[in-house]
Design an enzyme around this catalytic site. Structure first.
Site, PDB file in Angstrom:
ATOM      1  N   LYS A   1       0.847  -1.225  -0.097  1.00 51.22           N
ATOM      2  CA  LYS A   1       0.066  -0.127  -0.092  1.00 51.22           C
ATOM      3  C   LYS A   1       1.052   1.085  -0.003  1.00 51.22           C
ATOM      4  CE  LYS A   1      -2.089  -1.043   3.818  1.00 51.22           C
ATOM      5  NZ  LYS A   1      -1.367  -2.283   4.256  1.00 51.22           N
TER       6      LYS A   1
ATOM      7  N   ARG B   1      -9.277   2.205   8.613  1.00 57.84           N
ATOM      8  CA  ARG B   1      -8.700   0.856   8.842  1.00 57.84           C
ATOM      9  C   ARG B   1      -9.782  -0.113   9.479  1.00 57.84           C
ATOM     10  NH1 ARG B   1      -3.366   0.916   8.044  1.00 57.84           N
ATOM     11  NH2 ARG B   1      -1.883  -0.490   9.508  1.00 57.84           N
TER      12      ARG B   1
ATOM     13  N   ARG C   1      11.924  -6.162   5.269  1.00 60.32           N
ATOM     14  CA  ARG C   1      11.544  -4.742   5.738  1.00 60.32           C
ATOM     15  C   ARG C   1      12.594  -4.708   7.074  1.00 60.32           C
ATOM     16  NH1 ARG C   1       6.515  -1.461   5.548  1.00 60.32           N
ATOM     17  NH2 ARG C   1       5.928  -2.532   7.425  1.00 60.32           N
TER      18      ARG C   1
ATOM     19  N   ARG D   1      12.021  -1.599  11.481  1.00 57.91           N
ATOM     20  CA  ARG D   1      10.753  -1.186  12.280  1.00 57.91           C
ATOM     21  C   ARG D   1      10.308  -2.056  13.314  1.00 57.91           C
ATOM     22  NH1 ARG D   1       6.054   0.599   8.206  1.00 57.91           N
ATOM     23  NH2 ARG D   1       4.750  -0.685   9.623  1.00 57.91           N
TER      24      ARG D   1
ATOM     25  N   ARG E   1      -0.504  -8.223  13.359  1.00 58.69           N
ATOM     26  CA  ARG E   1      -1.114  -7.303  12.484  1.00 58.69           C
ATOM     27  C   ARG E   1      -2.255  -7.925  11.341  1.00 58.69           C
ATOM     28  NH1 ARG E   1       4.403  -5.129  10.763  1.00 58.69           N
ATOM     29  NH2 ARG E   1       3.134  -3.745   9.237  1.00 58.69           N
TER      30      ARG E   1
HETATM   31  P1  B4P Z   1       3.640  -1.983   2.494  1.00 61.35           P
HETATM   32  O1  B4P Z   1       2.610  -2.816   2.334  1.00 61.35           O
HETATM   33  O2  B4P Z   1       3.794  -0.779   1.599  1.00 61.35           O
HETATM   34  O3  B4P Z   1       3.750  -1.428   3.892  1.00 61.35           O
HETATM   35  P2  B4P Z   1       2.982  -0.341   4.703  1.00 61.35           P
HETATM   36  O4  B4P Z   1       2.146   0.367   4.009  1.00 61.35           O
HETATM   37  O5  B4P Z   1       3.990  -0.006   5.549  1.00 61.35           O
HETATM   38  O6  B4P Z   1       1.509  -1.165   5.482  1.00 61.35           O
HETATM   39  P3  B4P Z   1       1.540  -1.657   6.831  1.00 61.35           P
HETATM   40  O7  B4P Z   1       0.155  -1.923   7.078  1.00 61.35           O
HETATM   41  O8  B4P Z   1       2.434  -2.582   7.330  1.00 61.35           O
HETATM   42  O9  B4P Z   1       1.717  -0.282   7.852  1.00 61.35           O
HETATM   43  P4  B4P Z   1       0.837   0.954   8.131  1.00 61.35           P
HETATM   44  O10 B4P Z   1       2.077   2.161   7.835  1.00 61.35           O
HETATM   45  O11 B4P Z   1      -0.108   1.182   7.428  1.00 61.35           O
HETATM   46  O12 B4P Z   1       5.280  -2.407   2.175  1.00 61.35           O
HETATM   47  C1  B4P Z   1       5.631  -3.488   2.838  1.00 61.35           C
HETATM   48  C2  B4P Z   1       7.204  -4.020   2.368  1.00 61.35           C
HETATM   49  O13 B4P Z   1       7.030  -4.624   1.096  1.00 61.35           O
HETATM   50  C3  B4P Z   1       7.918  -2.798   2.131  1.00 61.35           C
HETATM   51  O14 B4P Z   1       9.234  -3.207   2.572  1.00 61.35           O
HETATM   52  C4  B4P Z   1       8.244  -2.935   0.590  1.00 61.35           C
HETATM   53  O15 B4P Z   1       9.267  -2.332   0.094  1.00 61.35           O
HETATM   54  C5  B4P Z   1       7.790  -4.147   0.393  1.00 61.35           C
HETATM   55  N1  B4P Z   1       7.032  -4.042  -0.946  1.00 61.35           N
HETATM   56  C6  B4P Z   1       6.300  -3.400  -1.486  1.00 61.35           C
HETATM   57  N2  B4P Z   1       5.683  -3.877  -2.672  1.00 61.35           N
HETATM   58  C7  B4P Z   1       6.572  -5.166  -3.098  1.00 61.35           C
HETATM   59  C8  B4P Z   1       6.475  -5.662  -4.384  1.00 61.35           C
HETATM   60  N3  B4P Z   1       5.873  -5.659  -5.031  1.00 61.35           N
HETATM   61  N4  B4P Z   1       7.351  -6.800  -4.007  1.00 61.35           N
HETATM   62  C9  B4P Z   1       8.288  -7.030  -3.196  1.00 61.35           C
HETATM   63  N5  B4P Z   1       8.127  -6.272  -2.103  1.00 61.35           N
HETATM   64  C10 B4P Z   1       7.436  -5.210  -2.015  1.00 61.35           C
HETATM   65  O16 B4P Z   1       0.465   0.912   9.801  1.00 61.35           O
HETATM   66  C11 B4P Z   1       1.447   0.653  10.932  1.00 61.35           C
HETATM   67  C12 B4P Z   1       0.656   0.581  12.210  1.00 61.35           C
HETATM   68  O17 B4P Z   1       0.368   1.852  12.446  1.00 61.35           O
HETATM   69  C13 B4P Z   1      -0.335  -0.176  12.332  1.00 61.35           C
HETATM   70  O18 B4P Z   1      -0.243  -1.662  12.923  1.00 61.35           O
HETATM   71  C14 B4P Z   1      -1.206   0.435  13.640  1.00 61.35           C
HETATM   72  O19 B4P Z   1      -0.708   0.279  14.894  1.00 61.35           O
HETATM   73  C15 B4P Z   1      -0.922   1.938  13.292  1.00 61.35           C
HETATM   74  N6  B4P Z   1      -1.949   2.722  12.273  1.00 61.35           N
HETATM   75  C16 B4P Z   1      -1.856   2.854  11.071  1.00 61.35           C
HETATM   76  N7  B4P Z   1      -3.027   3.427  10.471  1.00 61.35           N
HETATM   77  C17 B4P Z   1      -4.128   3.414  11.715  1.00 61.35           C
HETATM   78  C18 B4P Z   1      -5.257   3.508  11.772  1.00 61.35           C
HETATM   79  N8  B4P Z   1      -6.031   4.074  10.402  1.00 61.35           N
HETATM   80  N9  B4P Z   1      -6.060   3.273  12.857  1.00 61.35           N
HETATM   81  C19 B4P Z   1      -5.265   2.785  14.000  1.00 61.35           C
HETATM   82  N10 B4P Z   1      -4.108   2.721  13.634  1.00 61.35           N
HETATM   83  C20 B4P Z   1      -3.331   2.741  12.663  1.00 61.35           C
END
Ligand code: B4P
Length: 185
Positions: free
Chosen positions: A15, A90, A127, A133, A144
């Site tokens: 995402k 979320r 990652r 992280r 998660r």
């Molecule tokens: P991503 O999937 O891009 O990870 P993310 O956006 O960080 O999603 P995530 O759900 O983990 O975290 P968020 O920040 O929203 O990428 C993951 C990895 O895969 C990266 O290393 C990337 O390089 C790699 N990758 C991507 N595409 C690829 C491909 N095609 N091939 C290979 N590798 C690839 O949330 C984190 C925390 O914040 C939550 O657990 C929660 O505690 C809090 N939070 C966030 N939003 C919230 C909300 N609305 N309400 C309540 N809590 C919230």
């Protein structure tokens, strides 16, 4: 009003990665609640101290706190011409709050990135090696994923007709090409 896009998908689906590329291509702000929370933690603000434990445990931060930061961000001038939401809403309560704030057409398209669980875990563990992280340890990743299944998956029914599924397996550029095609369709 420009495009109003939501990225949905499990942790590790890409995402954040795709949202950043798409926001640049469309010229709209990329609004990531995860990134905003991590920035607050890194800066040691009151908000950051309040949410640090919750984020590292893989649980969701309280709806009220997240809504406050999203409302503030969506109220800025650059979001008047569209936005790309990544990680918010979320859960269904957050989706209802978003509609109350932005109206019935707050989300025009919900792009759902589909990736199988083994690949998600592998990406997040990689990652962890690259970026260290706090929420990328294997136990927290599993938690998660459960939070996603219980709290976020119901959004697919909530947004129903606006949901467009995109295969998230493949290189970042291949997935991006699918995202662009899905938006054009
Ligand atoms: P991503 O999937 O891009 O990870 P993310 O956006 O960080 O999603 P995530 O759900 O983990 O975290 P968020 O920040 O929203 O990428 C993951 C990895 O895969 C990266 O290393 C990337 O390089 C790699 N990758 C991507 N595409 C690829 C491909 N095609 N091939 C290979 N590798 C690839 O949330 C984190 C925390 O914040 C939550 O657990 C929660 O505690 C809090 N939070 C966030 N939003 C919230 C909300 N609305 N309400 C309540 N809590 C919230």
């Amino acid at each position: 009003m420009g495009r109003r896009i939501l990225f949905l998908g499990p942790p590790g689906a890409g995402k954040g990665t795709q949202a950043e590329m798409l926001a640049r291509a469309l010229g709209v702000p990329h609004i990531s609640t995860g990134a905003m929370l991590r920035d607050a933690i890194a800066a040691g603000t009151d908000l950051g101290r309040e949410v640090e434990q919750v984020v590292s445990s893989g649980a969701l931060v309280s709806d009220d706190l997240v809504l406050a930061i999203v409302e503030d961000r969506l109220g800025r001038d650059d979001a008047a011409c569209g936005y790309l939401l990544d990680g918010y809403p979320r859960n269904v309560a957050q989706a209802v709050a978003l509609t109350e704030t932005m109206g019935d057409d707050a989300i025009e398209v919900a792009l759902l990135l589909d990736v199988e669980t083994d690949e998600l875990v592998a990406r997040l563990l990689k990652r962890a090696d690259d970026q260290g992280r706090a929420d990328d340890t294997e136990d927290v990743i599993r938690h998660r994923l459960n939070v996603y299944l219980n709290e976020t998956l119901p959004l697919i029914d909530h947004y129903e007709d606006s949901v467009v599924r995109v295969d998230g397996l493949g290189s970042i550029d291949v997935v991006f090409a699918r995202v662009v095609t899905a938006l054009a369709g």
